[in-house]
Design a protein around this motif. Structure first.
Motif, PDB file in Angstrom:
ATOM      1  N   ARG A 145      -6.118   7.956  -6.711  1.00  0.00           N
ATOM      2  CA  ARG A 145      -5.159   7.369  -5.766  1.00  0.00           C
ATOM      3  C   ARG A 145      -5.034   8.141  -4.453  1.00  0.00           C
ATOM      4  O   ARG A 145      -4.661   7.565  -3.435  1.00  0.00           O
TER       5      ARG A 145
ATOM      6  N   ASP B   2     -12.662  -5.892   3.252  1.00  0.00           N
ATOM      7  CA  ASP B   2     -11.599  -5.303   2.412  1.00  0.00           C
ATOM      8  C   ASP B   2     -11.534  -3.782   2.472  1.00  0.00           C
ATOM      9  O   ASP B   2     -10.891  -3.149   1.620  1.00  0.00           O
TER      10      ASP B   2
ATOM     11  N   SER C  98      -7.392  -0.775   0.480  1.00  0.00           N
ATOM     12  CA  SER C  98      -7.023   0.395  -0.325  1.00  0.00           C
ATOM     13  C   SER C  98      -6.523   1.552   0.543  1.00  0.00           C
ATOM     14  O   SER C  98      -6.493   2.699   0.087  1.00  0.00           O
ATOM     15  N   CYS C  99      -6.125   1.260   1.775  1.00  0.00           N
ATOM     16  CA  CYS C  99      -5.674   2.339   2.668  1.00  0.00           C
ATOM     17  C   CYS C  99      -4.499   3.090   2.034  1.00  0.00           C
ATOM     18  O   CYS C  99      -3.524   2.489   1.590  1.00  0.00           O
ATOM     19  N   ASN C 100      -4.617   4.415   1.998  1.00  0.00           N
ATOM     20  CA  ASN C 100      -3.573   5.246   1.386  1.00  0.00           C
ATOM     21  C   ASN C 100      -3.207   6.421   2.280  1.00  0.00           C
ATOM     22  O   ASN C 100      -2.599   7.384   1.828  1.00  0.00           O
TER      23      ASN C 100
ATOM     24  N   ARG D 264     -12.187   5.540  -8.163  1.00  0.00           N
ATOM     25  CA  ARG D 264     -11.505   6.221  -7.069  1.00  0.00           C
ATOM     26  C   ARG D 264     -10.094   6.618  -7.494  1.00  0.00           C
ATOM     27  O   ARG D 264      -9.359   5.798  -8.043  1.00  0.00           O
TER      28      ARG D 264
ATOM     29  N   ARG E 126       0.859  -1.193   0.000  1.00  0.00           N
ATOM     30  CA  ARG E 126       0.000   0.000   0.000  1.00  0.00           C
ATOM     31  C   ARG E 126       0.891   1.237   0.000  1.00  0.00           C
ATOM     32  O   ARG E 126       1.842   1.330   0.783  1.00  0.00           O
TER      33      ARG E 126
END
Length: 328
Positions: free
Chosen positions: A228, A254, A258-260, A226, A10
């Motif tokens: 980034r 889930d 997509s943790c950013n 989505r 990630r």
């Protein structure tokens, strides 16, 4: 220094930076008894120079979006200076704030002039009496005038955060939809999350965002892709509406994949997750300009212990006693 990345590949483009944990509202899901200082009463929040240094270090490792949070960030007397200091860095393309909106009407034009690019306002009800009951403040009309002022100041879109609560606002979808039909507002329903102080409220009022999602899809709303550096919302659009709907559902399978985003608290601790068990102090490396590489190295090393997911499903809320503590 290369981009911040964890063991699960990630990449982190987004920093949520708390600049105070003080808030003047008493929202029933966050600070129902009002603000009380955490821990030592003589602690100090990050200074302007420390904010400049920490955001510079994140930007040098790929961060392109910073959100100023709290508490209520606009309670800082140097809030406009903070906006300007973060925006000095060209690598930070988006600078957002999450606010309860009580100072918007007065100050939003100055915030935009200083470099603010995006705005999230917390509004949990479109009924003035219910707004008062939820927040402890009779400021609904003032906040709504503030949103008008934001559009007047040149913001082309305003995001509105609404904590979704069973039997309080989950049945008012049509009222919210009527509101955003002619307005470029992205209304974001956020699932109520359990915190250390809020277990009984959670058990009484939690409702899944799927309830809203199913209604939207049945009415022809389409989900958007989505970007980034976007936050975790699933965003939906409908051709008959100026506004959009976002759903933030941390209990969905889930969600963390997509943790950013990473978090830094108002006292200079790095938090790898809103519901993690501790923080990594960065403050000793924020005292002077010469420690940036060391600061980046400490953050990068800390990421190796970032977990694959939060443990909210098991009722483990980590150290987060309330959402003003790290900035939500």
């Amino acid at each position: 220094m290369s981009q911040f990345i964890d063991n699960f590949e990630r990449k982190f483009y987004y920093l949520r930076l708390s600049i105070t944990d003080v808030c003047n509202f008493r929202c029933n899901y966050c600070l129902p008894d009002g603000y009380k200082p955490q821990g030592s009463t003589n602690k100090s929040f990050l200074s302007l120079d420390e904010i400049r240094r920490v955001t510079r270090a994140f930007a040098a490792s790929g961060t392109e979006k910073v959100r100023l949070t709290g508490g209520e960030p606009s309670l800082r007397r140097d809030f406009i200076d903070i906006i300007a200091a973060v925006r000095e860095n060209r690598a930070i393309r988006q600078l957002a704030v999450t606010t309860n909106g009580y100072r918007l009407e007065r100050d939003v034009a100055a915030w935009r002039d200083a470099g603010l690019t995006a705005l999230n306002v917390s509004i949990d009800s479109l009924d003035a009496r219910q707004f008062h009951a939820i927040t402890g403040q009779d400021k609904f009309h003032q906040v709504m005038r503030g949103i008008d002022a934001a559009f007047d100041a040149g913001f082309d879109k305003v995001k509105v955060n609404t904590v979704l609560m069973r039997d309080i606002n989950h049945h008012t979808l049509d009222t919210f939809l009527d509101w955003i039909r002619p307005r470029p507002i992205q209304l974001r329903f956020i699932e109520l999350m359990e915190t250390g102080d809020g277990g009984s409220l959670f058990r009484k009022h939690h409702i899944s965002g799927e309830v809203i999602r199913d209604q939207l899809i049945s009415r022809g709303w389409q989900r958007l892709p989505r970007a980034r550096s976007d936050g975790p919302a699933q965003v939906f659009r409908h051709p008959d509406y100026q506004g959009e709907i976002g759903l933030i559902m941390p209990y969905e399978k889930d969600f963390c994949a997509s943790c950013n985003r990473l978090r830094v608290s108002a006292t200079g601790k790095l938090h790898l997750c809103l519901f993690g068990d501790g923080g990594v102090s960065l403050r000793d490396l924020l005292a002077s300009d010469g420690q940036q590489q060391e600061l980046q190295a400490r953050i990068a090393a800390s990421l190796q212990s970032k977990k694959q997911t939060h443990f909210l499903h098991q009722g483990n809320t980590g150290i987060t006693q309330n959402l003003s503590f790290i900035g939500g």
